[in-house]
Design an enzyme around this catalytic site. Structure first.
Site, mmCIF file in Angstrom:
data_model
loop_
_atom_site.group_PDB
_atom_site.id
_atom_site.type_symbol
_atom_site.label_atom_id
_atom_site.label_comp_id
_atom_site.label_asym_id
_atom_site.label_seq_id
_atom_site.Cartn_x
_atom_site.Cartn_y
_atom_site.Cartn_z
ATOM 1 N N ASP A 134 46.528 27.246 39.002
ATOM 2 C CA ASP A 134 47.014 27.970 37.826
ATOM 3 C C ASP A 134 47.768 26.985 36.942
ATOM 4 O O ASP A 134 48.693 26.313 37.415
ATOM 5 C CB ASP A 134 47.964 29.100 38.235
ATOM 6 C CG ASP A 134 47.205 30.289 38.796
ATOM 7 O OD1 ASP A 134 45.959 30.241 38.818
ATOM 8 O OD2 ASP A 134 47.858 31.259 39.226
ATOM 9 N N ASP A 180 37.451 41.079 38.142
ATOM 10 C CA ASP A 180 38.629 41.537 38.898
ATOM 11 C C ASP A 180 38.370 42.989 39.284
ATOM 12 O O ASP A 180 38.305 43.851 38.407
ATOM 13 C CB ASP A 180 39.893 41.447 38.038
ATOM 14 C CG ASP A 180 40.297 40.005 37.747
ATOM 15 O OD1 ASP A 180 39.730 39.090 38.389
ATOM 16 O OD2 ASP A 180 41.156 39.781 36.880
#
Lengths: 228, 256
Positions: B12, B131
């Site tokens: 990230d 997702d």
């Protein structure tokens, strides 16, 4: 003298150029869409990404066809991925004629029957690290053991009409041509610029290659004299 | 001669720095994406995924620089996701040295975008990130697509959505279980398997890895083509090499 990386506007040539700079520090590496720069190069890398119809169209739009055909016949030349597929006569992808430098066609992996030996469904694109069995002792394989894994990402594969062109084979699930060699030309389906140590070794072999393709060092000597 | 299952560490990145703890022994700067990428490369990572979690456009420019620098030094495939909304975004990232881009929210808000992107750049570089969260109201094996980092329900059935994205030209699906993400309880294996069986393109399993057995189960039971994990690698608990040795022991083909 420079090494030309042929840029016909399709995809990421930066990785190819950076990998070449990494293995050939100090050499003049030029990413170019200028046919004259390709023609004047000591050696040529012909990469590619994307769909075959677009690649052929963009190549022609830049007037690069003749320079690429000439380079493939006369100097150390490395095709990568679509840059391998474009060398052939025809591709099933968009029913597209290729450059016709090598006899044979480009086919899609079948939609049925893609199952591994242990019964797993095999996906298309063929994406990831697969083993390449070297079909001959080409100088570009020097120092890379047969069975080494390279990074592939493709849905189409080349099917040469002349089996002697095949310099490397991978399986998915059937054997297909992962590399071809003829005279000063060498081309691979996988991405050496993304294949870590083995890929860099192949590129390093390419930048120092004299363009002679011989099965053994003994054969290489007379041929080498001949070209010089 | 078999295709190896890919192990993909995920980083990230916020304003050019790797966030979430990265705790390698011997790293000079645990937040430097170049150092982290290099370390995973040395450990034998098959691919790297950078998730740009910066909201601002300045941050996006920084991400392009990060990709450029990493691509000069690390010669394995790089995927970049987060905020990819236009053909121009994709072009910038590919030109910087990314091999694939991952599209999430923009695919839902504009499904045509995936088709346009695949058409322009080729399916091989278009990853669609899905997702998915269980939707018990619709049945025991039903999942719904979420966007905006899992905050917004879309009403879309996840498997149906995956099929649509495959038809649009996606080359791969990055499948994250929102139920498992961050829990360390393992992948949602039913979700992974349902996707892998319904689709013909590769599935990367993501969300919930707490140990090496979870990675292996994702492949053997979830039928994933690749497994992605962040924290088990970041905190130095396991190296990518440890994961590969474990998976090989379980009979999974890996690149060594």
């Amino acid at each position: 003298m420079h090494i030309a990386v042929v840029d016909y506007g399709m995809g990421n040539l930066r990785s190819v150029a950076k990998a070449l700079e990494h293995v050939a520090p100090g050499r003049d590496i030029r990413v170019t869409d200028d046919p004259a720069v390709v023609s004047a190069a000591e050696r040529v890398v012909f990469p590619g990404q994307g769909a075959m119809p677009d690649c052929m169209r963009e190549l022609d739009a830049r007037g690069l066809r003749a320079a690429v055909i000439a380079a493939a016949a006369t100097k150390p030349f490395l095709g990568i991925c679509i840059g391998l597929q474009m060398l052939f006569e025809h591709s099933e992808e968009g029913n597209t004629p290729g450059l016709g430098i090598l006899p044979g066609s480009v086919r899609r992996f079948p939609r049925e029957g893609m199952v591994s030996a242990d019964g797993r469904k095999l996906k298309v694109p063929h994406m990831g690290w697969n083993e390449v069995e070297m079909a001959d002792s080409h100088p570009l394989w020097h120092g890379i053991p047969s069975g080494t894994r390279f990074y592939f990402v493709h849905s189409y594969y080349v099917d040469p009409a002349d089996p002697s062109l095949t310099a490397g084979v991978a399986r998915y699930p059937f054997p297909f041509t992962a590399a071809v060699a003829r005279a000063t030309l060498f081309a691979v389906q996988f991405h050496p610029e993304k294949s870590h140590t083995a890929g860099l070794k192949l590129l390093s072999n390419f930048v120092s290659w004299n363009g002679v393709h011989a099965a053994s060092p003994q054969d290489a000597m007379p041929a080498l004299t001949g070209t010089l | 001669m078999t295709l190896a299952t890919r192990i993909i560490p995920c980083l990230d990145v916020d304003r050019g720095r790797v966030v979430k703890g990265v705790n390698f022994v011997g790293l000079r700067d645990a937040g430097d994406p170049i150092e982290v990428a290099r370390r995973y490369d040395e450990q034998g990572a098959d691919e790297l995924t950078f998730l740009d979690i910066t909201a601002s456009s300045d941050g996006r420019d920084t991400m392009v620089q990060v990709v450029q620098t990493v691509a000069e030094q690390v010669f394995i495939p790089l995927t970049v996701g987060g905020g990819v909304r236009s053909v121009a975004d994709i072009r910038r990232l590919l030109n910087a040295g990314a091999d694939k881009v991952s599209i999430n929210t923009a695919a839902v808000t504009n499904p045509e975008f995936v088709a346009e992107a695949a058409d322009r750049f080729g399916s091989q570089c278009i990853v669609v990130a899905v997702d998915a969260k269980r939707n018990p109201d619709a049945g025991p094996l039903s999942w719904q697509v979420y966007t905006h980092g899992g905050r917004k329900a879309t009403g879309l059935d996840a498997i149906e959505w995956g099929r649509r994205m495959q038809a649009a030209g996606a080359g791969e699906i990055l499948l994250t279980s929102m139920d498992r993400d961050g829990t360390r309880q393992g992948f949602d294996l039913e979700l992974t398997r349902a996707f892998s069986e319904a689709l013909d393109i590769p599935i990367i399993a993501s969300g919930g890895v707490g140990g090496l057995a979870d990675l292996a189960n994702g492949v053997t039971e979830g039928r994933a083509d690749a497994v992605l994990a962040a924290s088990i690698f970041h905190y130095g608990e396991y190296t990518v090499g440890d994961a590969k040795r474990f998976m090989a022991h379980r009979g999974i083909v890996v690149r060594t």
